[in-house]
Design an enzyme around this catalytic site. Structure first.
Site, PDB file in Angstrom:
ATOM      1  N   LYS A   4     -11.446  55.299 -34.887  1.00 56.42           N
ATOM      2  CA  LYS A   4     -12.213  56.485 -34.491  1.00 56.42           C
ATOM      3  C   LYS A   4     -13.390  56.090 -33.588  1.00 56.42           C
ATOM      4  O   LYS A   4     -13.648  56.721 -32.573  1.00 56.42           O
ATOM      5  CB  LYS A   4     -12.715  57.174 -35.758  1.00 56.42           C
ATOM      6  CG  LYS A   4     -13.082  58.605 -35.541  1.00 56.42           C
ATOM      7  CD  LYS A   4     -13.521  59.263 -36.824  1.00 56.42           C
ATOM      8  CE  LYS A   4     -12.402  59.908 -37.587  1.00 56.42           C
ATOM      9  NZ  LYS A   4     -12.885  60.642 -38.765  1.00 56.42           N
ATOM     10  N   ASP A  16     -15.369  65.844 -38.567  1.00 57.91           N
ATOM     11  CA  ASP A  16     -14.467  66.079 -39.683  1.00 57.91           C
ATOM     12  C   ASP A  16     -13.253  66.791 -39.126  1.00 57.91           C
ATOM     13  O   ASP A  16     -13.369  67.567 -38.176  1.00 57.91           O
ATOM     14  CB  ASP A  16     -15.134  66.916 -40.778  1.00 57.91           C
ATOM     15  CG  ASP A  16     -14.324  66.866 -42.077  1.00 57.91           C
ATOM     16  OD1 ASP A  16     -13.727  65.814 -42.372  1.00 57.91           O
ATOM     17  OD2 ASP A  16     -14.261  67.878 -42.791  1.00 57.91           O
ATOM     18  N   PHE A  37      -1.399  58.032 -37.656  1.00 53.96           N
ATOM     19  CA  PHE A  37      -1.745  58.003 -39.079  1.00 53.96           C
ATOM     20  C   PHE A  37      -1.580  59.413 -39.632  1.00 53.96           C
ATOM     21  O   PHE A  37      -1.213  60.350 -38.906  1.00 53.96           O
ATOM     22  CB  PHE A  37      -3.190  57.512 -39.269  1.00 53.96           C
ATOM     23  CG  PHE A  37      -4.228  58.496 -38.789  1.00 53.96           C
ATOM     24  CD1 PHE A  37      -4.473  58.665 -37.436  1.00 53.96           C
ATOM     25  CD2 PHE A  37      -4.938  59.285 -39.683  1.00 53.96           C
ATOM     26  CE1 PHE A  37      -5.408  59.591 -36.992  1.00 53.96           C
ATOM     27  CE2 PHE A  37      -5.877  60.215 -39.245  1.00 53.96           C
ATOM     28  CZ  PHE A  37      -6.113  60.356 -37.893  1.00 53.96           C
ATOM     29  N   ASP A  48       0.677  62.673 -38.591  1.00 56.10           N
ATOM     30  CA  ASP A  48       1.253  62.499 -37.245  1.00 56.10           C
ATOM     31  C   ASP A  48       2.788  62.541 -37.211  1.00 56.10           C
ATOM     32  O   ASP A  48       3.352  63.154 -36.308  1.00 56.10           O
ATOM     33  CB  ASP A  48       0.764  61.183 -36.616  1.00 56.10           C
ATOM     34  CG  ASP A  48      -0.624  61.317 -36.017  1.00 56.10           C
ATOM     35  OD1 ASP A  48      -1.114  62.455 -35.905  1.00 56.10           O
ATOM     36  OD2 ASP A  48      -1.213  60.285 -35.662  1.00 56.10           O
TER      37      ASP A  48
HETATM   38  P1  IMP Z   1     -10.951  62.657 -41.131  1.00 52.92           P
HETATM   39  O1  IMP Z   1     -11.700  63.798 -40.539  1.00 52.92           O
HETATM   40  O2  IMP Z   1     -10.724  61.558 -40.148  1.00 52.92           O
HETATM   41  O3  IMP Z   1     -11.518  62.201 -42.447  1.00 52.92           O
HETATM   42  O4  IMP Z   1      -9.469  63.195 -41.441  1.00 52.92           O
HETATM   43  C1  IMP Z   1      -9.125  63.875 -42.627  1.00 52.92           C
HETATM   44  C2  IMP Z   1      -7.634  63.878 -42.809  1.00 52.92           C
HETATM   45  O5  IMP Z   1      -7.032  64.816 -41.904  1.00 52.92           O
HETATM   46  C3  IMP Z   1      -6.938  62.553 -42.506  1.00 52.92           C
HETATM   47  O6  IMP Z   1      -6.933  61.715 -43.640  1.00 52.92           O
HETATM   48  C4  IMP Z   1      -5.534  63.011 -42.148  1.00 52.92           C
HETATM   49  O7  IMP Z   1      -4.786  63.281 -43.306  1.00 52.92           O
HETATM   50  C5  IMP Z   1      -5.792  64.333 -41.439  1.00 52.92           C
HETATM   51  N1  IMP Z   1      -5.916  64.124 -39.971  1.00 52.92           N
HETATM   52  C6  IMP Z   1      -7.026  64.312 -39.210  1.00 52.92           C
HETATM   53  N2  IMP Z   1      -6.767  64.037 -37.917  1.00 52.92           N
HETATM   54  C7  IMP Z   1      -5.472  63.652 -37.878  1.00 52.92           C
HETATM   55  C8  IMP Z   1      -4.624  63.227 -36.795  1.00 52.92           C
HETATM   56  O8  IMP Z   1      -5.004  63.116 -35.617  1.00 52.92           O
HETATM   57  N3  IMP Z   1      -3.354  62.920 -37.140  1.00 52.92           N
HETATM   58  C9  IMP Z   1      -2.885  63.007 -38.426  1.00 52.92           C
HETATM   59  N4  IMP Z   1      -3.629  63.369 -39.449  1.00 52.92           N
HETATM   60  C10 IMP Z   1      -4.922  63.708 -39.177  1.00 52.92           C
END
Ligand code: IMP
Length: 198
Positions: free
Chosen positions: A13, A70, A153, A156
């Site tokens: 990130k 988030d 991840f 996706d």
């Molecule tokens: P965070 O905001 O990075 O904590 O994302 C929270 C959760 O949303 C992640 O653990 C994924 O399960 C899902 N998520 C967020 N962005 C993506 C993405 O670009 N691809 C797939 N899953 C995502």
């Protein structure tokens, strides 16, 4: 050169944010530079509440303007779940694999037009002078009925963005970052910073 902190320890990130803001007159630090800041609980009801909470908390510790994001997946048939619970969709011991399995089960037997979903991302910036500002990006698409692809991840391998025939896990990272919820939120943040830091 103005300093900013990215409220994340996630190297992927941090790299994506640095790439999106490349060429601007700013120095980007991250939580790796502040190892003593404790983990922040993401207990908000919306992506924005979580992003603002993280940005404010990190500012309290560092006194440096902070960005935090988030994000998550909203599935229409599930009344926009898992949303802010995307990471923990399958419970306390959630993994990406278990989350994907649960999602497939919840949508079992549904036609493609009942599998509409979107990724949403909010990036918030905080310091006491501008207070809080949030930028949002979303990416519409649908959930297929079996995982495809090995990139990326989270959800996706199950998410096909509108206008494409490949999942986020089959697309290359450059393409994903251009159309993704996070890529779009970062583009809005960049437009703002171009005025703010010039
Ligand atoms: P965070 O905001 O990075 O904590 O994302 C929270 C959760 O949303 C992640 O653990 C994924 O399960 C899902 N998520 C967020 N962005 C993506 C993405 O670009 N691809 C797939 N899953 C995502």
């Amino acid at each position: 050169m103005k300093q900013f902190v990215i409220a994340s320890k996630n190297e992927g990130k941090i790299k994506e944010i640095k790439n999106a803001l490349h060429g601007l007159n700013l120095e980007l630090l991250s939580l790796a530079d502040f190892p003593d800041i404790p983990d922040i609980e993401e207990d908000g009801r919306t992506f924005e509440e979580n992003a603002i909470k993280k940005a404010k908390t990190v500012f309290e510790h560092t006194k440096i303007t902070t960005f935090a994001d988030d994000s998550g997946l909203e599935v229409e048939h599930l009344r926009n779940a898992p949303g802010v619970y995307s990471k923990r969709f399958s419970g306390d011991n959630s993994t990406d694999e278990l989350n994907n399995e649960k999602l497939l089960k919840e949508l079992e037997g549904l036609d493609i037009d009942e599998r509409r979903a979107r990724f949403r991302c909010v990036i918030s910036i905080y310091n006491p002078f501008i207070n809080e500002l949030s930028f949002e990006g979303k990416c519409e698409g649908y959930i297929i009925d079996e995982p495809k692809g090995t990139n990326g991840f989270g959800y996706d391998p199950l998410f096909v963005p509108e206008g494409y025939h490949k999942t986020f896990a089959e697309l290359d990272l450059v393409t994903k970052n251009k159309i993704s919820h996070r890529g779009r939120a970062l583009a809005h943040l960049r437009t703002y910073l171009e005025k703010y830091v010039s």
